[in-house]
Design an enzyme around this catalytic site. Structure first.
Site, PDB file in Angstrom:
ATOM      1  N   ASP A 284       0.828  -1.057   0.000  1.00 51.22           N
ATOM      2  CA  ASP A 284       0.110   0.197  -0.074  1.00 51.22           C
ATOM      3  C   ASP A 284       0.896   1.098  -0.086  1.00 51.22           C
ATOM      4  OD1 ASP A 284      -3.197   0.752   1.619  1.00 51.22           O
ATOM      5  OD2 ASP A 284      -2.295   1.608   0.004  1.00 51.22           O
TER       6      ASP A 284
HETATM    7  C1  GLC Z   1      -3.704   4.168  -0.137  1.00 55.46           C
HETATM    8  C2  GLC Z   1      -5.154   3.177   0.237  1.00 55.46           C
HETATM    9  C3  GLC Z   1      -5.429   2.157  -0.620  1.00 55.46           C
HETATM   10  C4  GLC Z   1      -5.313   2.668  -2.074  1.00 55.46           C
HETATM   11  C5  GLC Z   1      -3.862   3.304  -2.380  1.00 55.46           C
HETATM   12  C6  GLC Z   1      -3.697   3.963  -3.812  1.00 55.46           C
HETATM   13  O1  GLC Z   1      -3.542   4.924   0.826  1.00 55.46           O
HETATM   14  O2  GLC Z   1      -4.717   2.622   1.567  1.00 55.46           O
HETATM   15  O3  GLC Z   1      -6.856   1.873  -0.500  1.00 55.46           O
HETATM   16  O4  GLC Z   1      -5.624   1.644  -2.951  1.00 55.46           O
HETATM   17  O5  GLC Z   1      -3.430   4.298  -1.401  1.00 55.46           O
HETATM   18  O6  GLC Z   1      -4.441   4.955  -3.828  1.00 55.46           O
END
Ligand code: GLC
Length: 747
Positions: A284
């Site tokens: 993430d």
């Molecule tokens: C984030 C989120 C995740 C998301 C990613 C890309 O901080 O936790 O769910 O897909 O960034 O935007």
């Protein structure tokens, strides 16, 4: 079918089989052949993902280091680049690299791309798996037409704490419902085979147990037994994996002291080991680098080492892999085989999507124009939004008739409240497009329905202390026969990094409610939110309540369809509504205690609060209809279940009203005595059934050993002989039929 025909058909299947097998084998071979050509730097490049929002559009700079890295083959994927033209532009840069390996374009298409569907928690309230799958299908069709190969959805985190803002993105508190929805969403995004131009890779996230953040504070630590992890939080991920989800995303949280990103138990032992998962894991955003503040890695190189060792294949925006992996391999600290495994997983998906044969297949501006303007998408968005609305209360008017549905004529309506003409708020969080002009407001929905605009006054803001609008609201209310009060959260009060210590309706909105109630006119509350809110006062004093969540582009029309009876509400809560935050976590499938409250009037030395009941304000599975249903004649095929047998339960469901309506009948069970105590009830099946007025129908459920199974203390999946209570109801707290069955010893 004649003999020759059979031979022809069989050989056809054989040919397809061989071709598919050969094709599958050829993808593996092609991956292996390409891998042999790659330098170590190019391999690490495939593990590197950048965000690219700033690379396209007005004022974008084509000479950034990111573009240079892309041209040098040092980037495997981009996120936040969208549009057929924009993705083509960036892909062209990637095709200038030595090996011309195409990029994967990814985006958070969580509940729609251009046509916004209700937030996922709302969709869960529909209990309609086909509709949920179709919603994902339409989102995939629109996103793929705009160059997107991969969405970071479905979020399959079980969540029992509505203080956590991301409860909005999931399917609620129940593992059984959440697992079925995970599967429906994966297949909706991917279809059953990647490679078509309207199928995009899905991503099961956030692995794992992110929804159990301590105190509901986002990104906080998670601590739980393996029993709880396996029983409650892992099954939706397993359901996604079994549905063929192309990717996983790990999570920001630590699990029992180990960051998910650096958690070998989760990513290698369970996912890639026990589950034999062949897709790839993306971290993430920055989570690899976050292992430093978490105290798990001493520097970027250490973080990269721990993440790749633990099975994180692609690094989203921490730059740790790009900065450190090559050196770690050269120093002999990371085996190149680990890099190769991660690269192969990623390349396999790029071949599977067909990007090597046509890197621009998703970047067709003509197709984009037609798909993004397909009117059918809005029709489906409205159909879905109607199914998600939950009728929580429907009181009686002074004439004795139900407050809802409202009359389309002869009744003057005042629409009051800060969400009455809201546009962006109806879409909820995780919206990737840029304008909300195409949202149908509640005001417009009512006007579309009755031909003229209702009286309207905003009254107050969603947050803050403004009460200067109360006079306008009172003036409108004075002229009206009935008040529709549109209140709740703004879109950005739920979602990522939106934890709340209070989940009351914010600002002066409840003061506005009281002022409206004081007029003596009936008040229908329409509540917009991305989570359960503590709405005790509404429950007590509103004349009717429709919980609308964040219903999306067609929200206003869908709400009007329910308010005026063109759609008979069928939604059921996928999550318990606490009376106050002091009750949290409160969920239906809780274990019993040695001192259960059997009589709410006698709580002395019982497991209870002295200032509030144990029960939630509204229970999991609760939702009213304009129809009424009766449950009768429960019959069982047999009461004893042998090892490989099954029991068929059947009962009669009757629509006792004069209006056609849908009922979600729910099957719960309880293992009465077991080696590890079991919840007082667990959802094990459900059916959503439409009945005409007065119609009766036989409904069957099948119970087999699998439905009686659980993880014992040794984490073995077992069903233990003994008695089980079977419950059938219209809600987890409204059981209408029950019986007992017996699992006989292992014979
Ligand atoms: C984030 C989120 C995740 C998301 C990613 C890309 O901080 O936790 O769910 O897909 O960034 O935007």
């Amino acid at each position: 079918m004649g003999f020759l025909h059979k031979i022809f058909v069989a050989s056809g299947f054989l040919l397809i089989g061989l071709t598919t097998n050969a094709q599958k084998k050829s993808i593996s071979q092609q991956v292996d052949s390409l891998l042999q050509l790659m330098t170590l730097e190019e391999k690490v490049g495939q593990l590197n993902q950048y965000t690219g929002r700033e690379l396209t559009g007005p004022g974008s700079d084509k000479n950034t280091n990111k573009i240079k890295d892309i041209r040098a083959g040092l980037v495997g994927s981009m996120l936040n680049v969208k549009g057929a033209r924009e993705t083509r532009e960036i892909q062209e840069a990637a095709l200038q690299s030595r090996l011309k390996i195409p990029l994967l374009f990814s985006l958070d298409v969580i509940h729609g791309y251009k046509t916004i569907f209700p937030v996922p928690l709302a969709e869960a309230a529909s209990w309609d798996l086909d509709a949920i799958g179709l919603s994902a299908r339409i989102a995939a069709r629109e996103a793929s037409a705009s160059g997107i190969h991969w969405t970071f959805a479905p979020m399959v985190d079980i969540a029992r704490d509505p203080r956590w803002g991301r409860v909005m993105e999931g399917a609620g508190e129940d593992t059984y419902l959440g697992s079925l929805i995970a599967r429906a969403r994966v297949l909706g995004f991917q279809t059953n085979k990647l490679g078509g131009t309207d199928a995009i890779m899905a991503c099961a996230k956030h692995f794992a147990a992110y929804g159990a953040a301590i105190a509901g504070r986002d990104y906080n630590a998670v601590d739980m037994s393996d029993q709880m992890l396996w029983e409650t939080y892992l099954p939706p991920f397993k359901a996604a994996a079994d549905a063929g989800v192309a990717t996983f995303m790990n999570s920001f949280n630590t699990l029992n002291g180990i960051p998910a990103t650096g958690n070998k138990y989760l990513q290698r032992d369970i996912l890639k080991g026990k589950w034999n998962y062949r897709g790839f894991v993306v971290s993430d955003w920055g989570s690899i680098g976050e292992m430093l503040p978490q105290g798990f890695a001493k520097d970027q190189s250490d973080a990269a080492f721990k993440a790749i060792t633990a099975g994180s294949d692609m690094d989203m925006e921490s730059r740790a892999y790009k900065g450190s992996l090559v050196q770690l391999v050269k120093d002999g600290k990371v085996a190149v085989t680990l890099i190769n495994d991660a690269v192969k997983r990623i390349l396999y998906k790029k071949f599977e999507l067909g990007l090597f044969s046509d890197p621009y297949k998703f970047s067709d501006t003509t197709r984009e124009l037609s798909v993004l303007n397909d009117p059918q998408s809005r029709v489906e968005a409205r159909n879905m939004a109607r199914k998600t609305l939950v009728l929580l209360k429907n009181g009686k008017s002074v004439t004795g008739s139900s407050i809802l549905p409202l009359q389309k004529s002869g009744q003057k309506i005042a629409l009051i409240g800060p969400l009455g003409k809201a546009t962006r708020d109806l879409e909820g969080g995780w919206i990737v497009k840029t304008d909300s002009n195409n949202v149908v407001t509640i005001f417009e929905g009512i006007r579309n329905k009755i031909g003229t605009g209702p009286l309207y006054a905003k009254g107050t803001d969603i947050a803050g202390n403004a009460v200067t609008g109360f006079n306008d609201a009172l003036a409108a209310a004075k002229e009206a026969d009935v008040i529709v009060l549109a209140i709740g959260e703004s879109w950005d009060m739920s979602g990522e990094a939106k934890s709340r210590t209070s989940i009351d309706i914010p600002g002066q909105q409840m003061a506005l409610f009281r002022a409206m109630k004081a007029t003596g006119k009936p008040v229908v509350a329409v509540v917009l939110a991305g989570r359960p809110l503590t709405i005790n006062e509404l429950a007590d004093s509103a004349d009717a309540i429709v919980y609308a969540w964040f219903p999306g582009t067609e929200g206003g029309n869908a709400i009007a369809d329910v308010l005026f009876g063109d759609y008979n509400p069928s939604g059921k809560l996928p999550i318990s509504f606490p009376r106050n935050t002091g009750q949290i976590p409160v969920y239906y499938n809780h274990n019993n205690t040695g001192r259960p409250v059997t009589n709410p009037k006698n709580i002395i030395y019982k497991s209870a609060y002295i200032d509030a009941p144990n029960t939630p304000l509204y229970a999991f599975g609760y939702g009213l209809s304009y129809s009424n249903f009766s449950y009768s004649d429960l019959k069982l095929s047999n009461t004893d279940l042998s090892k490989n047998g099954k029991i068929v339960l059947s009962f009669t469901l009757t629509n006792t009203s004069k209006r056609a309506g849908e009922e979600v009948v729910q099957l719960y069970l309880r293992d009465l005595v077991s080696s590890v105590v079991r919840p007082v009830k667990e959802l094990k099946d459900f059916k959503k059934i439409m009945l005409a007025p007065g119609e009766s129908r036989a409904v069957d459920f099948t119970v087999d050993r699998e439905k009686l199974s659980f993880y014992n203390q040794q984490l073995e999946w077992v069903a233990e002989p003994g008695e089980f209570e079977i419950m059938i109801g219209t809600s987890s707290d409204n059981i209408l039929l029950s019986t007992k069955i017996n699992l006989t010893a292992n014979k």
